[in-house]
Design an enzyme around this catalytic site. Sequence first.
Site, PDB file in Angstrom:
ATOM      1  N   HIS A  53     -12.670  -1.727  14.890  1.00  0.00           N
ATOM      2  CA  HIS A  53     -12.506  -3.156  15.182  1.00  0.00           C
ATOM      3  C   HIS A  53     -12.967  -3.515  16.599  1.00  0.00           C
ATOM      4  O   HIS A  53     -12.409  -3.022  17.578  1.00  0.00           O
ATOM      5  CB  HIS A  53     -11.031  -3.549  15.035  1.00  0.00           C
ATOM      6  N   SER A  76     -18.160  -2.834  14.107  1.00  0.00           N
ATOM      7  CA  SER A  76     -16.757  -3.038  13.738  1.00  0.00           C
ATOM      8  C   SER A  76     -16.528  -2.412  12.370  1.00  0.00           C
ATOM      9  O   SER A  76     -17.453  -2.290  11.571  1.00  0.00           O
ATOM     10  CB  SER A  76     -16.434  -4.527  13.697  1.00  0.00           C
ATOM     11  N   SER A  81     -12.615  -8.548  11.761  1.00  0.00           N
ATOM     12  CA  SER A  81     -11.770  -8.142  12.892  1.00  0.00           C
ATOM     13  C   SER A  81     -12.423  -8.286  14.268  1.00  0.00           C
ATOM     14  O   SER A  81     -11.763  -8.131  15.289  1.00  0.00           O
ATOM     15  CB  SER A  81     -11.316  -6.688  12.707  1.00  0.00           C
ATOM     16  N   ASP A 128     -12.762   4.606  12.254  1.00  0.00           N
ATOM     17  CA  ASP A 128     -11.498   3.963  11.900  1.00  0.00           C
ATOM     18  C   ASP A 128     -11.583   3.567  10.436  1.00  0.00           C
ATOM     19  O   ASP A 128     -12.228   2.580  10.086  1.00  0.00           O
ATOM     20  CB  ASP A 128     -11.278   2.728  12.793  1.00  0.00           C
ATOM     21  N   GLU A 187      -9.125   7.300  13.446  1.00  0.00           N
ATOM     22  CA  GLU A 187      -8.054   6.466  13.969  1.00  0.00           C
ATOM     23  C   GLU A 187      -6.885   6.240  13.017  1.00  0.00           C
ATOM     24  O   GLU A 187      -5.738   6.218  13.422  1.00  0.00           O
ATOM     25  CB  GLU A 187      -8.677   5.096  14.333  1.00  0.00           C
ATOM     26  N   ASN A 212      -4.621   9.632  14.111  1.00  0.00           N
ATOM     27  CA  ASN A 212      -3.510   8.852  13.561  1.00  0.00           C
ATOM     28  C   ASN A 212      -2.185   9.595  13.687  1.00  0.00           C
ATOM     29  O   ASN A 212      -1.157   8.995  13.979  1.00  0.00           O
ATOM     30  CB  ASN A 212      -3.780   8.516  12.092  1.00  0.00           C
ATOM     31  N   LYS A 217       0.393   7.816  18.384  1.00  0.00           N
ATOM     32  CA  LYS A 217      -0.417   6.831  17.644  1.00  0.00           C
ATOM     33  C   LYS A 217       0.431   6.248  16.510  1.00  0.00           C
ATOM     34  O   LYS A 217       0.927   5.145  16.606  1.00  0.00           O
ATOM     35  CB  LYS A 217      -1.712   7.485  17.142  1.00  0.00           C
ATOM     36  N   ASP A 221       1.524   2.565  17.367  1.00  0.00           N
ATOM     37  CA  ASP A 221       0.551   1.552  16.923  1.00  0.00           C
ATOM     38  C   ASP A 221       0.940   1.035  15.532  1.00  0.00           C
ATOM     39  O   ASP A 221       1.161  -0.174  15.331  1.00  0.00           O
ATOM     40  CB  ASP A 221      -0.825   2.233  16.971  1.00  0.00           C
ATOM     41  N   ASN A 222       1.061   1.961  14.561  1.00  0.00           N
ATOM     42  CA  ASN A 222       1.322   1.541  13.187  1.00  0.00           C
ATOM     43  C   ASN A 222       2.658   0.791  13.106  1.00  0.00           C
ATOM     44  O   ASN A 222       2.800  -0.154  12.338  1.00  0.00           O
ATOM     45  CB  ASN A 222       1.362   2.763  12.246  1.00  0.00           C
ATOM     46  N   CYS A 226       2.316  -3.291  14.576  1.00  0.00           N
ATOM     47  CA  CYS A 226       2.462  -4.240  13.459  1.00  0.00           C
ATOM     48  C   CYS A 226       3.684  -5.129  13.656  1.00  0.00           C
ATOM     49  O   CYS A 226       3.703  -6.270  13.203  1.00  0.00           O
ATOM     50  CB  CYS A 226       2.561  -3.491  12.130  1.00  0.00           C
ATOM     51  N   HIS A 332      -5.354  -0.829   5.411  1.00  0.00           N
ATOM     52  CA  HIS A 332      -6.739  -0.780   5.893  1.00  0.00           C
ATOM     53  C   HIS A 332      -7.748  -1.491   4.991  1.00  0.00           C
ATOM     54  O   HIS A 332      -8.645  -2.169   5.471  1.00  0.00           O
ATOM     55  CB  HIS A 332      -7.181   0.663   6.133  1.00  0.00           C
ATOM     56  N   HIS A 382      -3.260  -5.644  17.429  1.00  0.00           N
ATOM     57  CA  HIS A 382      -2.111  -5.224  18.251  1.00  0.00           C
ATOM     58  C   HIS A 382      -2.345  -5.543  19.733  1.00  0.00           C
ATOM     59  O   HIS A 382      -3.488  -5.567  20.202  1.00  0.00           O
ATOM     60  CB  HIS A 382      -1.907  -3.715  18.151  1.00  0.00           C
ATOM     61  N   SER A 390      -2.955   4.599  21.515  1.00  0.00           N
ATOM     62  CA  SER A 390      -3.848   5.068  20.443  1.00  0.00           C
ATOM     63  C   SER A 390      -5.178   5.547  21.021  1.00  0.00           C
ATOM     64  O   SER A 390      -5.682   6.624  20.678  1.00  0.00           O
ATOM     65  CB  SER A 390      -4.158   3.923  19.472  1.00  0.00           C
ATOM     66  N   GLN A 394      -7.672   8.872  21.292  1.00  0.00           N
ATOM     67  CA  GLN A 394      -9.075   8.895  20.846  1.00  0.00           C
ATOM     68  C   GLN A 394      -9.968   9.559  21.891  1.00  0.00           C
ATOM     69  O   GLN A 394     -10.814  10.402  21.563  1.00  0.00           O
ATOM     70  CB  GLN A 394      -9.588   7.469  20.596  1.00  0.00           C
TER      71      GLN A 394
HETATM   72  P1  NAI Z   1       2.202   5.584   5.358  1.00  0.00           P
HETATM   73  O1  NAI Z   1       1.704   6.621   4.429  1.00  0.00           O
HETATM   74  O2  NAI Z   1       3.143   5.946   6.469  1.00  0.00           O
HETATM   75  O3  NAI Z   1       2.960   4.423   4.510  1.00  0.00           O
HETATM   76  C1  NAI Z   1       2.536   3.897   3.304  1.00  0.00           C
HETATM   77  C2  NAI Z   1       3.776   3.770   2.417  1.00  0.00           C
HETATM   78  O4  NAI Z   1       3.467   3.052   1.226  1.00  0.00           O
HETATM   79  C3  NAI Z   1       4.337   5.130   1.981  1.00  0.00           C
HETATM   80  O5  NAI Z   1       5.689   5.256   2.364  1.00  0.00           O
HETATM   81  C4  NAI Z   1       4.160   5.119   0.468  1.00  0.00           C
HETATM   82  O6  NAI Z   1       5.200   5.818  -0.204  1.00  0.00           O
HETATM   83  C5  NAI Z   1       4.172   3.633   0.157  1.00  0.00           C
HETATM   84  N1  NAI Z   1       3.518   3.267  -1.098  1.00  0.00           N
HETATM   85  C6  NAI Z   1       2.379   3.804  -1.654  1.00  0.00           C
HETATM   86  N2  NAI Z   1       2.101   3.188  -2.814  1.00  0.00           N
HETATM   87  C7  NAI Z   1       3.053   2.241  -2.996  1.00  0.00           C
HETATM   88  C8  NAI Z   1       3.292   1.263  -4.010  1.00  0.00           C
HETATM   89  N3  NAI Z   1       2.495   1.156  -5.084  1.00  0.00           N
HETATM   90  N4  NAI Z   1       4.363   0.443  -3.874  1.00  0.00           N
HETATM   91  C9  NAI Z   1       5.186   0.542  -2.800  1.00  0.00           C
HETATM   92  N5  NAI Z   1       5.012   1.449  -1.813  1.00  0.00           N
HETATM   93  C10 NAI Z   1       3.962   2.287  -1.914  1.00  0.00           C
HETATM   94  O7  NAI Z   1       0.934   4.846   5.941  1.00  0.00           O
HETATM   95  P2  NAI Z   1       0.885   3.879   7.239  1.00  0.00           P
HETATM   96  O8  NAI Z   1       0.583   4.669   8.430  1.00  0.00           O
HETATM   97  O9  NAI Z   1       2.085   3.010   7.184  1.00  0.00           O
HETATM   98  O10 NAI Z   1      -0.444   3.044   6.920  1.00  0.00           O
HETATM   99  C11 NAI Z   1      -0.509   2.140   5.820  1.00  0.00           C
HETATM  100  C12 NAI Z   1      -1.881   1.457   5.811  1.00  0.00           C
HETATM  101  O11 NAI Z   1      -2.016   0.643   6.995  1.00  0.00           O
HETATM  102  C13 NAI Z   1      -3.074   2.408   5.867  1.00  0.00           C
HETATM  103  O12 NAI Z   1      -4.120   1.852   5.092  1.00  0.00           O
HETATM  104  C14 NAI Z   1      -3.465   2.431   7.332  1.00  0.00           C
HETATM  105  O13 NAI Z   1      -4.772   2.838   7.524  1.00  0.00           O
HETATM  106  C15 NAI Z   1      -3.212   0.985   7.709  1.00  0.00           C
HETATM  107  N6  NAI Z   1      -2.980   0.670   9.118  1.00  0.00           N
HETATM  108  C16 NAI Z   1      -3.191  -0.640   9.481  1.00  0.00           C
HETATM  109  C17 NAI Z   1      -2.968  -1.053  10.759  1.00  0.00           C
HETATM  110  C18 NAI Z   1      -3.227  -2.463  11.140  1.00  0.00           C
HETATM  111  O14 NAI Z   1      -3.222  -2.775  12.338  1.00  0.00           O
HETATM  112  N7  NAI Z   1      -3.450  -3.370  10.228  1.00  0.00           N
HETATM  113  C19 NAI Z   1      -2.481  -0.122  11.799  1.00  0.00           C
HETATM  114  C20 NAI Z   1      -2.236   1.213  11.309  1.00  0.00           C
HETATM  115  C21 NAI Z   1      -2.475   1.582  10.008  1.00  0.00           C
END
Ligand code: NAI
Length: 461
Positions: A53, A76, A81, A128, A187, A212, A217, A221-222, A226, A332, A382, A390, A394
């Site tokens: 991003h 990006s 983003s 990322d 990332e 990650n 991180k 960050d996550n 958020c 993501h 963020h 984070s 990197q």
């Molecule tokens: P994580 O693996 O810690 O959490 C995902 C959760 O979703 C897990 O607990 C899993 O059991 C649950 N899950 C999976 N399928 C499901 C369903 N059908 N119904 C309900 N729950 C379900 O992953 P994390 O780190 O929380 O990341 C989640 C996503 O967010 C990833 O795609 C990651 O790349 C992205 N992300 C986005 C950020 C942003 O700024 N927008 C920042 C960091 C990560």
Amino acid sequence: MAGDYFVKDIALAEFGRKELDIAETEMPGLMALRAEYGDSKPLNGARITGSLHMTIQTAVLIETLVALGADVRWASCNIFSTQDHAAAVIAKAGVPVFAVKGQTLEEHWDYLDKSFMFPEGANMILDDGGDATLYILLGARAEAGEDLGVPTSEEEEAIHVQIKKRMEASPGWFTKTREAIQGVSEETTTGVHRLYELVKQGQLPFPAINVNDSVTKSKFDNKYGCKESLVDGIRRATDTMMAGKVAVVCGYGDVGKGSAASLRGAGARVKVTEVDPICALQAAMDGFEVVVLEDVVNSADIFITTTGNKDVIRIEHMREMKDMAIVGNIGHFDNEIQVANLKNHKWTNIKEQVDMIEMPSGSRLILLSEGRLLNLGNATGHPSFVMSASFTNQVLAQIELWTKGDEYNNDVYILPKHLDEKVARLHLDRIGVKLSTLSNEQASYIGVSAEGPFKPEHYRY
Ligand code: NAI
């Protein structure tokens, strides 16, 4: 637009520089690395393609990589983003960057392709979500004669088109680039999944560092990122009153925990869905009602996906939602919500990255960022401080892979705990944290060194 970059408006560079100067005051980890490594320049010779991003915080990351000796080109990793003033200031500083907020999918892959075009070729990737790695590996497979198959989504179609173009323009380029890459630092959770999948299939051609899963991180960050940026995105998009509304957060991993806390902090009544009993229990014991989506789909006001999974909010759910329900994703990729199945409905664009969609029943949905991560699409992602943690990981990962790459196998690694602790330590002063110290007796009583690491590898924070 002349020059080796593609940005919306280079005149935005002046505004970008002002915001970048402010961001630097909030990114002590990156500034400390500039002080520590600015003279020795450990990234000399590294030619880093970045796919992440293109925000103000990323601009500070890029200038840190450059200060440490690297040549950098950037795209990006998401079509919505980019902060155009951040892209402009980086272009003006002489770093080739290809990123525009609201670029098309075709442009997304074209810009990523351009970010690989160093005269001598790229030799490092900073990724990322894994698109840069995917582009090279998929292209190399196509060059080896593999049929990439019929694309199953617009995304896939766009990458196939770009691969074809590059193969025609420079035969053998993907294979050559794959061979030149010394390593990738990744990332986010979704990109890391892709890397472990490649290892399982024996198809990872270079070492990778999973940024990650540095504690500093994903547990920051996550989660805390958020916690600030989710509600920021919903407010900027809709100005809706959040207090009193019922919000459903799908997934209670790190992003889900931050998202649920974000909505609760705004006064919403938050419910959570989960598939993992451990995370479901955590949500319940954090005070959230854990439900199945089907039971709340016609009564809640706001729906947010945070799972990194696909088809979580499906068309049959959206048909049941009440009039003017808000639907968004902070994971993501956009396939968490079945946006493709809404395409034949009536869309009214309200403003950039906000659409109102009429369902057959006559009720309307507000869809944020077409289902792409809304904290970056509808707001600015963020805050700098958490991105500093984070991005410090990197930079350390890039230094590690560039200077010691031959000590690593073609596998996925996590930075050692002493570096994780170092990243945290670099962020304490800025917020006035005073750290206690262990006496030697205390240290030996709990079986650690008085200087750290302070926890065994299996500790989960
Ligand atoms: P994580 O693996 O810690 O959490 C995902 C959760 O979703 C897990 O607990 C899993 O059991 C649950 N899950 C999976 N399928 C499901 C369903 N059908 N119904 C309900 N729950 C379900 O992953 P994390 O780190 O929380 O990341 C989640 C996503 O967010 C990833 O795609 C990651 O790349 C992205 N992300 C986005 C950020 C942003 O700024 N927008 C920042 C960091 C990560």
